[in-house]
Write a protein that holds these residues in place. Structure first.
Motif, PDB file in Angstrom:
ATOM      1  N   SER A  52      57.525  66.267  50.045  1.00 36.14           N
ATOM      2  CA  SER A  52      58.375  65.169  50.548  1.00 36.14           C
ATOM      3  C   SER A  52      58.946  64.375  49.390  1.00 36.14           C
ATOM      4  O   SER A  52      60.119  63.963  49.418  1.00 36.14           O
ATOM      5  CB  SER A  52      57.576  64.255  51.481  1.00 36.14           C
ATOM      6  OG  SER A  52      57.181  64.943  52.644  1.00 36.14           O
ATOM      7  N   GLN A 106      59.792  63.435  58.284  1.00 43.07           N
ATOM      8  CA  GLN A 106      58.469  63.839  58.759  1.00 43.07           C
ATOM      9  C   GLN A 106      57.980  62.854  59.842  1.00 43.07           C
ATOM     10  O   GLN A 106      57.343  63.238  60.799  1.00 43.07           O
ATOM     11  CB  GLN A 106      57.511  63.832  57.561  1.00 43.07           C
ATOM     12  CG  GLN A 106      56.271  64.650  57.736  1.00 43.07           C
ATOM     13  CD  GLN A 106      55.534  64.869  56.407  1.00 43.07           C
ATOM     14  OE1 GLN A 106      55.838  64.254  55.387  1.00 43.07           O
ATOM     15  NE2 GLN A 106      54.553  65.751  56.438  1.00 43.07           N
ATOM     16  N   ASP A 137      62.042  67.916  56.969  1.00 45.53           N
ATOM     17  CA  ASP A 137      60.646  67.791  56.537  1.00 45.53           C
ATOM     18  C   ASP A 137      59.737  68.111  57.725  1.00 45.53           C
ATOM     19  O   ASP A 137      59.592  67.290  58.628  1.00 45.53           O
ATOM     20  CB  ASP A 137      60.405  66.371  56.010  1.00 45.53           C
ATOM     21  CG  ASP A 137      59.155  66.287  55.133  1.00 45.53           C
ATOM     22  OD1 ASP A 137      58.308  67.195  55.231  1.00 45.53           O
ATOM     23  OD2 ASP A 137      59.032  65.312  54.366  1.00 45.53           O
TER      24      ASP A 137
HETATM   25 MG   LIG Z   1      55.299  65.518  53.208  1.00 42.47          MG
END
Ligand SMILES: [Mg+2]
Ligand SMILES: Nc1ncnc2c1ncn2[C@@H]1O[C@H](COP(=O)(O)OP(=O)(O)OP(=O)(O)O)[C@@H](O)[C@H]1O
Length: 228
Positions: free
Chosen positions: A42, A86, A162
């Protein structure tokens, strides 16, 4: 399109999330970014989106040093990148339709275009029946798909996703991968972070694996794990 030159990222608490990353991603590529939790996946994408700045090294987007962009150029950079977060990051007071519409509004799209385009992308992610609902009343997988609709509504040149299948059932995940393939064929570069072994193994795309902030594998047509 994207180049990392000797990029190291140390967070203020002293955690070294990325350690001397060198990477070149070409326009039109479809790349899986894999690796264990905490490997820096990330963080790597946050540097492209200029959500974080590198501690050392340079990140170039179409030849421009992202860290050196003026603050008024940053919205323009972000508009060209579709980001699936995410943690979704939906606006809780806005409906599904409004969440997706908002991404178009900030680019100055006309209300006519918004009325045409939003239902189109909601259909693509299978949420045409949920347009009037608030995020809190949706399942995790449905919220994730709102995030995907919002990321693709502007036809971005780069789509960063993500763990976009993290909350989806297998059938919906494969549907999403077909959608990503179509988007990629139409010219959008895709970076997808995933822990979904079956998807990576089946798609035969470029795989970049991170471990403890370093690239440990970069393989064309690779699988989720090293073959040996
Ligand atoms: Mg991550
Ligand atoms: N804002 C932050 N401040 C301090 N440390 C951070 C921050 N964000 C991430 N880290 C740390 O940096 C390292 C890399 O985190 P990152 O979120 O990039 O990992 P990841 O590969 O995306 O993991 P996951 O698969 O769990 O999402 C981890 O050790 C994490 O704890």
């Amino acid at each position: 399109m994207i180049r990392f030159y000797g990029v190291t990222k140390v967070y203020p608490n002293g955690v070294k999330a990325l350690d001397n990353i060198n990477l070149h991603i070409k326009k039109g590529e479809f790349l899986f970014l894999v690796g264990p939790s905490g490997a820096g996946k990330s963080t790597l994408t946050r540097l492209i989106f200029r959500e974080e700045l590198p501690t050392r090294g340079q990140v170039l987007f179409n030849g421009r040093n992202v860290a050196r962009m003026r603050s008024r150029e940053v919205p323009y950079l972000r508009r060209r990148i579709g980001m699936v977060f995410q943690d979704f990051r939906l606006l809780p007071q806005k409906t599904v339709f409004e969440n997706v519409a908002f991404a178009l509004e900030v680019t100055g799209a006309s209300s006519r275009d918004i009325k045409r385009r939003v239902p189109e992308v909601l259909k693509l992610v299978g949420l045409e029946d949920k347009a009037g609902m608030l995020p809190a009343h949706l399942s995790g997988g449905e919220q994730q798909r709102v995030g995907i609709a919002r990321a693709i509504v502007n036809n971005p040149v780069l789509l960063i996703a993500d763990e976009p299948t993290g909350n989806l059932d297998p059938e919906t995940s494969w549907g999403l991968m077909e959608l990503f393939q179509q988007i990629n064929k139409a010219g959008t570069t895709i970076i997808m972070i995933t822990h979904a072994r079956e998807i990576v193994d089946a798609m035969k795309k470029r795989v970049v694996a991170l471990e403890s902030g370093r690239i440990v594998r970069d393989e064309e047509g690779g699988g989720y794990s090293r073959e040996d």
